[in-house]
Scaffold this motif. Structure first.
Motif, PDB file in Angstrom:
ATOM      1  N   LEU A  12      10.044 -13.023  -3.424  1.00 23.32           N
ATOM      2  CA  LEU A  12       9.241 -12.208  -4.277  1.00 23.32           C
ATOM      3  C   LEU A  12       8.907 -10.899  -2.950  1.00 23.32           C
ATOM      4  CD1 LEU A  12       7.893 -11.055  -5.896  1.00 23.32           C
ATOM      5  CD2 LEU A  12       6.183 -12.597  -6.317  1.00 23.32           C
ATOM      6  N   SER A  13       8.169 -11.694  -2.029  1.00 25.43           N
ATOM      7  CA  SER A  13       7.909 -10.826  -0.778  1.00 25.43           C
ATOM      8  C   SER A  13       8.536  -9.977  -0.213  1.00 25.43           C
ATOM      9  CB  SER A  13       7.028 -11.546  -0.013  1.00 25.43           C
ATOM     10  OG  SER A  13       6.010 -10.494   1.380  1.00 25.43           O
ATOM     11  N   ILE A  14       9.439 -10.290  -0.081  1.00 22.85           N
ATOM     12  CA  ILE A  14      10.928  -8.968   0.478  1.00 22.85           C
ATOM     13  C   ILE A  14      11.132  -7.981  -0.795  1.00 22.85           C
ATOM     14  CG2 ILE A  14      12.809  -8.915   1.430  1.00 22.85           C
ATOM     15  CD1 ILE A  14      12.703 -11.303   2.882  1.00 22.85           C
ATOM     16  N   HIS A  15      11.133  -8.673  -1.295  1.00 21.43           N
ATOM     17  CA  HIS A  15      11.537  -7.440  -2.165  1.00 21.43           C
ATOM     18  C   HIS A  15      10.234  -6.520  -3.022  1.00 21.43           C
ATOM     19  CE1 HIS A  15      15.938  -8.321  -4.118  1.00 21.43           C
ATOM     20  NE2 HIS A  15      15.197  -9.439  -3.394  1.00 21.43           N
ATOM     21  N   CYS A  16       8.984  -7.674  -3.038  1.00 20.72           N
ATOM     22  CA  CYS A  16       7.820  -5.480  -3.212  1.00 20.72           C
ATOM     23  C   CYS A  16       7.588  -5.270  -2.475  1.00 20.72           C
ATOM     24  CB  CYS A  16       7.164  -6.974  -4.139  1.00 20.72           C
ATOM     25  SG  CYS A  16       7.543  -7.811  -5.606  1.00 20.72           S
ATOM     26  N   GLU A 307       0.483  -9.332  -7.491  1.00 21.96           N
ATOM     27  CA  GLU A 307      -0.579  -9.389  -6.296  1.00 21.96           C
ATOM     28  C   GLU A 307       0.943  -8.403  -4.878  1.00 21.96           C
ATOM     29  OE1 GLU A 307      -2.338 -13.172  -4.859  1.00 21.96           O
ATOM     30  OE2 GLU A 307      -3.040 -13.489  -6.413  1.00 21.96           O
ATOM     31  N   MET A 308       1.839  -9.072  -5.167  1.00 19.03           N
ATOM     32  CA  MET A 308       2.670  -8.603  -4.441  1.00 19.03           C
ATOM     33  C   MET A 308       3.341  -6.650  -3.936  1.00 19.03           C
ATOM     34  SD  MET A 308       4.336 -10.869  -2.041  1.00 19.03           S
ATOM     35  CE  MET A 308       3.733 -12.373  -1.854  1.00 19.03           C
ATOM     36  N   LEU A 309       2.473  -6.283  -5.547  1.00 20.05           N
ATOM     37  CA  LEU A 309       2.652  -4.893  -5.874  1.00 20.05           C
ATOM     38  C   LEU A 309       1.720  -4.471  -5.848  1.00 20.05           C
ATOM     39  CD1 LEU A 309       4.082  -4.995  -9.740  1.00 20.05           C
ATOM     40  CD2 LEU A 309       5.337  -4.763  -7.544  1.00 20.05           C
ATOM     41  N   GLY A 310       0.482  -4.854  -4.926  1.00 16.79           N
ATOM     42  CA  GLY A 310      -0.842  -4.177  -4.274  1.00 16.79           C
ATOM     43  C   GLY A 310      -1.641  -5.126  -5.187  1.00 16.79           C
ATOM     44  N   GLY A 311      -1.700  -5.470  -5.919  1.00 10.99           N
ATOM     45  CA  GLY A 311      -2.725  -5.946  -6.974  1.00 10.99           C
ATOM     46  C   GLY A 311      -3.468  -5.817  -7.869  1.00 10.99           C
ATOM     47  N   GLU A 312      -3.751  -5.785  -8.350  1.00  9.04           N
ATOM     48  CA  GLU A 312      -4.792  -5.500 -10.260  1.00  9.04           C
ATOM     49  C   GLU A 312      -5.198  -4.172 -10.308  1.00  9.04           C
ATOM     50  OE1 GLU A 312      -3.717  -6.667 -12.826  1.00  9.04           O
ATOM     51  OE2 GLU A 312      -3.363  -8.239 -11.816  1.00  9.04           O
ATOM     52  N   GLU A 313      -6.120  -3.805  -9.227  1.00  8.35           N
ATOM     53  CA  GLU A 313      -6.763  -2.225  -9.017  1.00  8.35           C
ATOM     54  C   GLU A 313      -5.303  -0.835  -8.435  1.00  8.35           C
ATOM     55  OE1 GLU A 313      -9.838  -0.058  -6.100  1.00  8.35           O
ATOM     56  OE2 GLU A 313      -9.906  -2.071  -6.370  1.00  8.35           O
TER      57      GLU A 313
END
Length: 438
Positions: A12-16, A307-313
């Motif tokens: 997931l971390s690699i892909h995002c 979270e991997m996409l950058g989080g809620e904000e």
């Protein structure tokens, strides 16, 4: 944690990393039919492929040792890891949060657990989702309660459009107050709007201090911030939300927060074989028989994905800004309006269709159907169409449009062009009697 799930999160971390929102995110992480644009995320959500893969891993664990999974703490251990993270997102104590299949099951759990008496009153607004008036009618038949509906009229100019009719309904209640429950949407569905729920809760408590306040947050989790500590201070007693919509968890996931003062009386929709009078609040809800609990477990994977996409904000900032821009752009192109101001607009909005108000009512209705049907049939675009009965008595026609991380400005420009093209296909011909043929 299972090795396969550790590998999943590395994957997931690699892909995002470095994937921009919009079309690249849509093509990489979602499984939409080629060419399909989903502007109805608010309806049924869309689960990312990687979250579905995590759920599949939980299914494998379940089937590898069913007894260990169901009866020896298998899925419960995973829930104990997911619950605090979900509670943190809601700014709540984890001991006050239980899992649900969806918001509807949570609404039923609260409404059907209360000790209703004949002539008790339940307060709703006219913007409430259908499950609430439907369950209210069941309660009326079963217990003889009364339903009080505050008529909210749209388009709304401000939060006062919501507050004033609710205040008026409360003032008309006889004393002593028999209002047992007031229910409000955090984010309404039709039409979509952020309601001033803290102010509404305070208003109810000021009028009837013993009344319980329940919030329907089906559209809230992952779309707008939820602060249960703040809402509890305002007087909210229970809150339900969906996971499959804006959180992007699997279908069949949701949550209920309940104040400790009412936890003892709340029962899930299903009373299981393990649920006896002494069973604790979370245990009553965490086991409701032999069923698929993997959607609840995979809510953690949805949180990781976000979270991997950058989080809620970052996510909510993108979707809300895109919705604000798109709403203004489409209303300008149509020469119409959005249903609420930007301050009340979440990551989905409603825009009035460009159908002339001077057309006969049936012609307007047919044209709205031509547009909604044509969008999916000719353009492979999914929106939700609905009508609004205005205070003047007129009926106007709207579409609800959702923003999401897999959509971008170009998609909304294409939607606008499609609507205008379909509107032109509503060929109007004024006859001698002033009739319009669509």
């Amino acid at each position: 944690m299972d090795l396969r799930l550790n590998l999943f999160f590395v994957h997931l971390s690699i892909h995002c990393q470095g994937i921009p929102f919009g079309k690249p995110t849509r093509e990489k992480y979602f499984q939409f039919q080629p060419g399909f644009l989903n502007f109805n995320h608010g309806g049924f959500g869309a689960t990312p492929l990687l979250v579905r893969e995590a759920q599949s891993g939980f299914v494998d664990q379940q089937e590898a040792q069913p007894t260990a999974w169901f009866a020896s703490g298998g899925y419960q251990k995973i829930l104990s890891e997911v619950r605090p993270r979900l509670a943190e997102m809601m700014n709540a104590n984890s001991s006050d949060v239980v899992f649900l299949d969806d918001a509807s099951s949570g609404l039923n759990a609260v409404l059907r657990s209360l000790p209703w008496q004949p002539q008790d009153v339940m307060l709703l607004t006219s913007a409430a989702y259908a499950v609430l008036p439907n369950t209210g009618k069941w309660l009326q038949k079963r217990y003889g309660i009364q339903i009080l509906q505050a008529e909210v009229h749209f388009p709304a100019e401000s939060a006062e459009t919501i507050l004033e009719p609710v205040e008026q309904a409360l003032l008309e209640l006889p004393q002593p107050c028999k209002l047992r429950l007031a229910v409000f949407d955090h984010v309404s569905s039709y039409p979509p709007a952020i309601l001033p729920v803290a102010r509404l809760a305070r208003m109810v408590k000021a009028r009837c201090a013993e009344t319980l306040v329940l919030l329907d947050g089906a559209h809230a989790l992952g779309q707008v911030p939820i602060d249960m500590k703040q809402l509890a201070e305002a007087g909210v007693d229970a809150y339900v939300t969906d996971g499959h919509k804006w959180l992007m968890a699997p279908k069949g996931s949701g949550a209920l927060w309940a104040s400790r003062s009412i936890q003892d009386i709340l029962e899930p929709a299903i009373i299981s074989s393990d649920n006896v009078p002494t069973t604790k609040f979370q245990d009553r809800f965490d086991y409701i028989g032999t069923r698929d609990y993997t959607s609840w477990c995979a809510m953690g994977a949805a949180l990781d994905f976000r979270e991997m996409l950058g989080g809620e904000e970052k996510i909510q900032g993108y979707t809300s800004q895109l919705a604000g821009w798109a709403g203004r752009m489409m209303a300008g192109a149509f020469g119409t309006e959005t249903v609420v101001p930007l301050t009340m607009t979440p990551s989905m909005f409603a825009v009035r269709l460009p159908i002339p108000s001077e057309w006969p009512t049936d012609a307007q209705q047919r044209c709205a159907g031509v547009i909604a049907g044509g969008l999916i049939e000719k353009y492979s675009m999914q929106v939700i169409s609905f009508s609004v009965h205005q205070k003047s008595g007129n009926v106007t026609h709207w579409i609800r449009v959702s923003s999401q991380i897999y959509l971008e400005q170009q998609d909304f420009l294409a939607l606008t062009h499609a609507v205008l093209t379909l509107r032109q296909s509503c060929k109007s011909r004024v006859g001698g009697l002033g009739s319009v043929v669509v």
